[in-house]
Design an enzyme around this catalytic site. Structure first.
Site, PDB file in Angstrom:
ATOM      1  N   ASP A 232       0.885  -1.162   0.000  1.00  0.00           N
ATOM      2  CA  ASP A 232       0.000   0.000   0.000  1.00  0.00           C
ATOM      3  C   ASP A 232       0.924   1.213   0.000  1.00  0.00           C
ATOM      4  OD1 ASP A 232      -1.534   2.210   0.628  1.00  0.00           O
ATOM      5  OD2 ASP A 232      -2.823   1.132   2.040  1.00  0.00           O
TER       6      ASP A 232
ATOM      7  N   ASN B 210       3.315   4.307 -10.111  1.00  0.00           N
ATOM      8  CA  ASN B 210       2.133   4.279 -10.985  1.00  0.00           C
ATOM      9  C   ASN B 210       0.821   4.218 -10.211  1.00  0.00           C
ATOM     10  OD1 ASN B 210       0.467   3.432 -13.508  1.00  0.00           O
ATOM     11  ND2 ASN B 210       0.265   1.693 -12.097  1.00  0.00           N
TER      12      ASN B 210
ATOM     13  N   TYR C  23      -7.900  15.070  -6.965  1.00  0.00           N
ATOM     14  CA  TYR C  23      -7.035  14.289  -7.868  1.00  0.00           C
ATOM     15  C   TYR C  23      -6.090  15.211  -8.633  1.00  0.00           C
ATOM     16  CZ  TYR C  23      -5.961  10.987 -11.708  1.00  0.00           C
ATOM     17  OH  TYR C  23      -5.345  10.175 -12.636  1.00  0.00           O
TER      18      TYR C  23
ATOM     19  N   THR D 199      -8.752   2.036 -18.928  1.00  0.00           N
ATOM     20  CA  THR D 199      -8.424   1.131 -17.810  1.00  0.00           C
ATOM     21  C   THR D 199      -9.630   1.106 -16.862  1.00  0.00           C
ATOM     22  OG1 THR D 199      -7.610   2.834 -16.308  1.00  0.00           O
ATOM     23  CG2 THR D 199      -6.003   1.930 -17.886  1.00  0.00           C
TER      24      THR D 199
END
Ligand code: NAD
Length: 253
Positions: free
Chosen positions: A61, A88, A153, A188
């Protein structure tokens, strides 16, 4: 001869999506890959498929420093060194800023931004000890411009570019190059969590993206390969946009 022969690269978020394609391509180019994720079943299955002499899976994590410490030990146990890192792993949530709960903002920051910081902090010394290498951070189109509905984000991805530039300056003397990929819309589970009809999604991107389509994870993997291999030997500290032309501007035609 592979472009990554002799290299050992740790890839976070490697169980699926872009990280999975990076792991597959890097392995095909001769690297030993350490696959790190929280999706243990998927990650272990991928490592098994790539083969024990090529890939190892580790539960990591990225937001937890103790996990990083253990992952570095596991990577060195498996392959003797680490000389590449691909930060990533990431998460996305949709919310207007004024409707974003503090916990959600902090979670995104912790995984996307602090996770990349912890990766650099824990792995860069290993790369230096191995004689140098590379770090590729995964930012985003939204690391360079705004997008309504993804404030937390976008803030985390802007931060990744700041980390990338400072890390490049500080680590150049240790022969570590640090760059960032900035993907636009890539097909994705993150961009299509509901598994929506590909035709409907195709219609959306035909209008939005100059090249008229969503990107594929293996296309981002090729950019990460370029930035990890010697073909980019004189490049450090830079963001690389891979977005089908989305960021180029608006078109009236
Ligand atoms: P994805 O959701 O398919 O893959 C993300 C991976 O990260 C998953 O395997 C997930 O389990 C892992 N992950 C999530 N939280 C983690 C944690 N705390 N620790 C370790 N692993 C964790 O999405 P993707 O599109 O492959 O995303 C890869 C990267 O690309 C992310 O950083 C994302 O922000 C970025 N990105 C994606 C797009 C896109 O359109 N898909 C666009 C720009 C940037």
């Amino acid at each position: 001869m592979g472009k990554l022969d002799g290299r050992v690269v740790l890839i976070t978020g490697a169980a699926r999506g872009q990280g999975e394609q990076e792991a597959r391509l890097f392995a095909a180019e001769g690297a030993k890959v350490v696959l790190a994720d929280v999706l243990d079943d998927l990650g272990e299955a991928l490592a098994k498929e790539l083969g024990e002499s090529t890939a190892a899976y580790v539960h990591l994590d990225v937001s937890q420093e103790a996990d990083w410490t253990a992952a570095v030990v596991a990577a060195k146990d498996a392959f003797g060194k680490i000389d590449g890192l691909v930060n990533n792993a990431g998460i996305l949530r949709f919310n207007e800023l004024v409707g974003t709960p503090l916990e959600e903002f902090q979670l995104i920051t912790q995984v996307n931004q602090v996770g990349a910081f912890l990766g650099i902090r824990n792995v860069a010394p290993e790369i230096g000890a191995a004689g140098g290498g590379t770090i590729v951070n995964t930012a985003s189109y939204t690391g360079l411009t705004g997008m309504a509905g993804v404030g937390a984000y976008a803030a985390s991805k802007h931060a990744i570019l700041g980390l990338t530039r400072v890390a490049a300056l500080e680590l150049a003397a240790r022969k570590i190059r640090v760059n960032a990929v900035c993907p636009g819309a890539i097909d994705t589970p993150m961009s299509n969590p509901e598994g929506s009809d590909p035709e409907a999604i195709a219609g959306l991107y035909k209008k939005l993206v100059p090249l008229g389509r969503v990107g594929q994870a293996d296309e981002v993997a090729k950019l990460a390969l370029f930035l990890t291999g010697d073909d980019s030997s004189y490049i450090t500290g830079q963001p690389f946009v891979i977005d089908g032309g989305w960021l180029a501007g608006v078109s009236l035609f």
